[in-house]
Design a protein around this motif. Sequence first.
Motif, PDB file in Angstrom:
ATOM      1  N   LEU A  16       0.824  -1.220   0.000  1.00 19.14           N
ATOM      2  CA  LEU A  16       0.000   0.000   0.000  1.00 19.14           C
ATOM      3  C   LEU A  16       0.855   1.265   0.000  1.00 19.14           C
ATOM      4  N   PHE A  17       2.143   1.138   0.230  1.00 17.61           N
ATOM      5  CA  PHE A  17       3.005   2.290   0.468  1.00 17.61           C
ATOM      6  C   PHE A  17       4.009   2.499  -0.651  1.00 17.61           C
ATOM      7  N   LEU A  18       4.475   3.745  -0.765  1.00 15.45           N
ATOM      8  CA  LEU A  18       5.469   4.102  -1.776  1.00 15.45           C
ATOM      9  C   LEU A  18       6.818   4.365  -1.127  1.00 15.45           C
ATOM     10  N   LYS A  19       7.863   4.026  -1.837  1.00 19.86           N
ATOM     11  CA  LYS A  19       9.227   4.322  -1.400  1.00 19.86           C
ATOM     12  C   LYS A  19       9.638   5.686  -1.952  1.00 19.86           C
ATOM     13  N   GLU A  20      10.781   6.162  -1.553  1.00 18.98           N
ATOM     14  CA  GLU A  20      11.296   7.470  -1.953  1.00 18.98           C
ATOM     15  C   GLU A  20      11.368   7.603  -3.471  1.00 18.98           C
ATOM     16  N   GLY A  21      10.997   8.794  -3.980  1.00 23.46           N
ATOM     17  CA  GLY A  21      11.126   9.081  -5.401  1.00 23.46           C
ATOM     18  C   GLY A  21       9.897   9.737  -5.983  1.00 23.46           C
ATOM     19  N   SER A  22       9.935   9.902  -7.291  1.00 26.82           N
ATOM     20  CA  SER A  22       8.847  10.520  -8.042  1.00 26.82           C
ATOM     21  C   SER A  22       8.120   9.421  -8.809  1.00 26.82           C
ATOM     22  N   PHE A  23       6.788   9.457  -8.825  1.00 28.83           N
ATOM     23  CA  PHE A  23       6.016   8.353  -9.377  1.00 28.83           C
ATOM     24  C   PHE A  23       5.121   8.753 -10.545  1.00 28.83           C
ATOM     25  N   THR A  24       5.206   9.983 -10.980  1.00 34.23           N
ATOM     26  CA  THR A  24       4.325  10.474 -12.031  1.00 34.23           C
ATOM     27  C   THR A  24       5.142  11.112 -13.151  1.00 34.23           C
ATOM     28  N   LYS A  25       4.471  11.354 -14.260  1.00 40.16           N
ATOM     29  CA  LYS A  25       5.136  12.023 -15.387  1.00 40.16           C
ATOM     30  C   LYS A  25       5.566  13.434 -15.000  1.00 40.16           C
ATOM     31  N   ARG A  26       4.673  14.131 -14.305  1.00 42.34           N
ATOM     32  CA  ARG A  26       5.010  15.482 -13.846  1.00 42.34           C
ATOM     33  C   ARG A  26       5.954  15.357 -12.652  1.00 42.34           C
ATOM     34  N   LYS A  27       7.011  16.153 -12.690  1.00 38.04           N
ATOM     35  CA  LYS A  27       7.977  16.181 -11.593  1.00 38.04           C
ATOM     36  C   LYS A  27       7.846  17.517 -10.862  1.00 38.04           C
ATOM     37  N   PRO A  28       8.181  17.534  -9.571  1.00 38.97           N
ATOM     38  CA  PRO A  28       8.139  18.799  -8.842  1.00 38.97           C
ATOM     39  C   PRO A  28       9.135  19.804  -9.419  1.00 38.97           C
ATOM     40  N   THR A  29       8.717  21.059  -9.503  1.00 39.28           N
ATOM     41  CA  THR A  29       9.596  22.135  -9.945  1.00 39.28           C
ATOM     42  C   THR A  29      10.532  22.524  -8.801  1.00 39.28           C
ATOM     43  N   LYS A  30      11.432  23.441  -9.075  1.00 40.60           N
ATOM     44  CA  LYS A  30      12.319  23.949  -8.024  1.00 40.60           C
ATOM     45  C   LYS A  30      11.485  24.579  -6.907  1.00 40.60           C
ATOM     46  N   GLN A  31      10.455  25.353  -7.273  1.00 40.42           N
ATOM     47  CA  GLN A  31       9.586  25.967  -6.263  1.00 40.42           C
ATOM     48  C   GLN A  31       8.839  24.900  -5.477  1.00 40.42           C
ATOM     49  N   ASP A  32       8.370  23.856  -6.159  1.00 38.64           N
ATOM     50  CA  ASP A  32       7.694  22.758  -5.461  1.00 38.64           C
ATOM     51  C   ASP A  32       8.632  22.108  -4.444  1.00 38.64           C
ATOM     52  N   HIS A  33       9.893  21.874  -4.836  1.00 40.84           N
ATOM     53  CA  HIS A  33      10.863  21.287  -3.910  1.00 40.84           C
ATOM     54  C   HIS A  33      11.077  22.193  -2.699  1.00 40.84           C
ATOM     55  N   ASN A  34      11.151  23.497  -2.939  1.00 36.25           N
ATOM     56  CA  ASN A  34      11.288  24.440  -1.821  1.00 36.25           C
ATOM     57  C   ASN A  34      10.066  24.377  -0.908  1.00 36.25           C
ATOM     58  N   ASP A  35       8.885  24.286  -1.510  1.00 34.80           N
ATOM     59  CA  ASP A  35       7.657  24.193  -0.724  1.00 34.80           C
ATOM     60  C   ASP A  35       7.592  22.877   0.062  1.00 34.80           C
ATOM     61  N   ILE A  36       8.093  21.803  -0.533  1.00 36.56           N
ATOM     62  CA  ILE A  36       8.119  20.509   0.158  1.00 36.56           C
ATOM     63  C   ILE A  36       9.031  20.599   1.378  1.00 36.56           C
ATOM     64  N   LYS A  37      10.198  21.213   1.229  1.00 32.40           N
ATOM     65  CA  LYS A  37      11.123  21.366   2.366  1.00 32.40           C
ATOM     66  C   LYS A  37      10.464  22.172   3.486  1.00 32.40           C
ATOM     67  N   LYS A  38       9.775  23.247   3.112  1.00 35.43           N
ATOM     68  CA  LYS A  38       9.069  24.058   4.117  1.00 35.43           C
ATOM     69  C   LYS A  38       7.946  23.251   4.755  1.00 35.43           C
ATOM     70  N   ALA A  39       7.220  22.488   3.942  1.00 32.95           N
ATOM     71  CA  ALA A  39       6.105  21.694   4.451  1.00 32.95           C
ATOM     72  C   ALA A  39       6.584  20.688   5.493  1.00 32.95           C
ATOM     73  N   ILE A  40       7.747  20.100   5.274  1.00 32.96           N
ATOM     74  CA  ILE A  40       8.288  19.139   6.237  1.00 32.96           C
ATOM     75  C   ILE A  40       8.530  19.839   7.580  1.00 32.96           C
ATOM     76  N   LYS A  41       9.069  21.039   7.532  1.00 36.92           N
ATOM     77  CA  LYS A  41       9.301  21.801   8.769  1.00 36.92           C
ATOM     78  C   LYS A  41       7.973  22.129   9.457  1.00 36.92           C
ATOM     79  N   PHE A  42       7.004  22.602   8.680  1.00 35.09           N
ATOM     80  CA  PHE A  42       5.694  22.923   9.250  1.00 35.09           C
ATOM     81  C   PHE A  42       5.015  21.673   9.809  1.00 35.09           C
TER      82      PHE A  42
END
Length: 159
Positions: A16-42
């Motif tokens: 049922l679970f996913l391992k580390e990585g990207s699983f779709t055709k669309r990949k996170p942008t640089k801004q998305d990666h920055n938002d993900i890092k912030k989201a982890i902190k929040f």
Amino acid sequence: NQGFSILSLNEIIPDLFLKEGSFTKRKPTKQDHNDIKKAIKFHKVISKADIGQSLIVSNGLCIAIETLPGTDAMIEFVFNFKNTDNKIKNISEGILFKSLKVNQDPRFDFPVVGEKTLINLRKAKINGLALFENRLILLNKEKLIKLADELDLFIYVVK
């Protein structure tokens, strides 16, 4: 006391679970990666406060936190916010981060994402879903990955 051991879903049904990585055709942008890092902190902060399992971050700002009404209500709030005359200028589309809370016992409650959540993300113009490895259940994950591709969303897993 009776010799029973309570197991977590990721121990019983690891598929049922996913391992580390990207699983779709669309990949996170640089801004998305920055938002993900912030989201982890929040996420660490809201976890300690035992508030919710998900949040939406855009341009480094937490624009929504899941509370009792749930993830889809939070996404609807973002949709409504983005469609008001008072919206913040130059706001990026943002990311949804959803995961088991820090130090949450995985034997009793696991966050879940299904088709409805992905459809709501597209409607709210959110770029994609980010999550911790083995900390979120994707209902029918192959079907969800295909749907995310059809909706032009990313699904990205961090360790």
